[in-house]
Design a protein around this motif. Structure first.
Motif, mmCIF file in Angstrom:
data_model
loop_
_atom_site.group_PDB
_atom_site.id
_atom_site.type_symbol
_atom_site.label_atom_id
_atom_site.label_comp_id
_atom_site.label_asym_id
_atom_site.label_seq_id
_atom_site.Cartn_x
_atom_site.Cartn_y
_atom_site.Cartn_z
ATOM 1 N N ALA A 127 63.708 6.292 31.632
ATOM 2 C CA ALA A 127 64.564 5.764 31.899
ATOM 3 C C ALA A 127 65.829 5.766 30.096
ATOM 4 O O ALA A 127 67.138 6.292 31.654
ATOM 5 C CB ALA A 127 64.599 4.129 32.404
ATOM 6 N N VAL A 130 67.275 9.695 30.516
ATOM 7 C CA VAL A 130 68.462 9.308 31.802
ATOM 8 C C VAL A 130 69.328 9.024 30.910
ATOM 9 O O VAL A 130 70.357 9.588 30.995
ATOM 10 C CB VAL A 130 68.099 9.534 33.116
ATOM 11 C CG1 VAL A 130 69.061 9.423 34.000
ATOM 12 C CG2 VAL A 130 66.665 9.410 33.382
ATOM 13 N N TYR A 131 69.666 7.448 30.795
ATOM 14 C CA TYR A 131 70.292 6.698 30.251
ATOM 15 C C TYR A 131 71.397 7.729 29.335
ATOM 16 O O TYR A 131 72.495 7.440 29.919
ATOM 17 C CB TYR A 131 70.665 5.375 30.254
ATOM 18 C CG TYR A 131 71.969 4.623 29.995
ATOM 19 C CD1 TYR A 131 72.632 4.067 30.803
ATOM 20 C CD2 TYR A 131 71.652 4.320 28.665
ATOM 21 C CE1 TYR A 131 73.694 3.589 29.760
ATOM 22 C CE2 TYR A 131 72.819 3.533 27.883
ATOM 23 C CZ TYR A 131 73.393 2.959 29.275
ATOM 24 O OH TYR A 131 74.536 2.510 28.571
ATOM 25 N N ALA A 170 71.651 9.999 28.239
ATOM 26 C CA ALA A 170 72.148 11.923 28.998
ATOM 27 C C ALA A 170 73.223 11.742 29.966
ATOM 28 O O ALA A 170 74.434 12.654 29.199
ATOM 29 C CB ALA A 170 71.043 12.752 29.356
ATOM 30 N N ILE A 171 73.776 10.769 30.690
ATOM 31 C CA ILE A 171 74.444 10.336 31.118
ATOM 32 C C ILE A 171 75.714 10.009 30.904
ATOM 33 O O ILE A 171 76.668 10.761 30.765
ATOM 34 C CB ILE A 171 74.010 9.384 32.146
ATOM 35 C CG1 ILE A 171 72.813 10.194 33.763
ATOM 36 C CG2 ILE A 171 75.007 9.321 33.013
ATOM 37 C CD1 ILE A 171 72.368 9.272 34.319
#
Length: 77
Positions: A64, A67-68, A70-71
């Motif tokens: 998680a 992903v955070y 990367a966003i």
């Protein structure tokens, strides 16, 4: 160390099967299917494996976080 009657590999005298070809070396071992003896049966776990659960939770949190980040880094503003 006698040789295996099937493949000729050197064997220990205490072995019931040849580890190279799987041939039964004693009469009583041939009667046991797949060389499974009762003393080697695996016990079924009835308790939770806490280190495994911690590892799964940390892995999910790590994924998680990736992903955070990367966003946050690549999202258009």
């Amino acid at each position: 160390m006698p040789p295996c009657p099937s493949c000729g590999a050197a064997l220990e005298t205490s072995w019931k099967f040849c580890i190279f070809c799987g041939t039964a070396l004693t009469e009583d071992a041939a009667a046991i299917p797949s060389a499974i003896r009762p003393e080697q049966a695996v016990a079924v776990r009835s308790q939770l494996d806490i280190p495994l659960l911690i590892g799964i939770a940390l892995g999910a949190a790590g994924a998680a976080l990736i992903v955070y980040v990367a966003i946050a880094l690549f999202a258009p503003r």
